[in-house]
Design a protein around this motif. Structure first.
Motif, PDB file in Angstrom:
ATOM      1  N   CYS A  19      17.541  13.532  -1.360  1.00 26.75           N
ATOM      2  CA  CYS A  19      16.898  13.684  -0.231  1.00 26.75           C
ATOM      3  C   CYS A  19      17.800  14.408   0.830  1.00 26.75           C
ATOM      4  N   GLY A  20      18.539  15.475   0.605  1.00 25.79           N
ATOM      5  CA  GLY A  20      19.370  16.374   1.227  1.00 25.79           C
ATOM      6  C   GLY A  20      20.871  15.857   1.592  1.00 25.79           C
ATOM      7  N   SER A  21      21.262  14.820   1.087  1.00 25.91           N
ATOM      8  CA  SER A  21      22.542  14.334   1.100  1.00 25.91           C
ATOM      9  C   SER A  21      23.143  13.817   0.051  1.00 25.91           C
ATOM     10  N   TRP A  22      24.409  13.996  -0.184  1.00 22.16           N
ATOM     11  CA  TRP A  22      25.203  13.865  -1.430  1.00 22.16           C
ATOM     12  C   TRP A  22      25.284  12.174  -1.778  1.00 22.16           C
ATOM     13  N   PRO A  37      36.113  18.888  -0.997  1.00 19.94           N
ATOM     14  CA  PRO A  37      35.087  18.807  -0.095  1.00 19.94           C
ATOM     15  C   PRO A  37      33.799  18.303  -0.675  1.00 19.94           C
ATOM     16  N   ILE A  38      33.008  17.553   0.023  1.00 20.88           N
ATOM     17  CA  ILE A  38      31.657  17.086  -0.569  1.00 20.88           C
ATOM     18  C   ILE A  38      30.749  18.186  -0.509  1.00 20.88           C
TER      19      ILE A  38
END
Length: 85
Positions: free
Chosen positions: A66-69, A36-37
């Motif tokens: 900024c809040g994402s992988w 899972p990411i």
């Protein structure tokens, strides 16, 4: 004479070993594994990677951007924290 024969047989037995050959485990197929990411919503912990010590050519980013992988490009020894968000 008898002692040297016994020692020779013992040494040969040690070199040959006992039983069948040990089978080696197969290498894990990492390309087919799914993980899972990580959830990094609300976080900002990214690293910028550059091609030179002057940090003039951005070649990749890794981490929570900024809040994402985010993961793209290459890594290098020339890195710095990304604080743009």
């Amino acid at each position: 004479m008898r002692a040297s024969i016994v020692c020779g047989l013992f040494a040969t037995a040690l070199m040959v070993g006992c039983g069948a050959p040990v089978e080696q485990d197969e290498e894990p197929q990492l390309a087919t594994q799914e993980s899972p990411i990580p959830d990094c919503s609300g976080l900002h912990d990214a690293t910028n990677y550059y091609s030179d010590a002057a940090h003039t050519n951005l070649i990749g980013i890794r981490g929570c951007y900024c809040g994402s992988w985010s993961t793209w490009g290459k890594t290098s020894i020339y890195a710095e924290q990304n604080l743009d968000c």
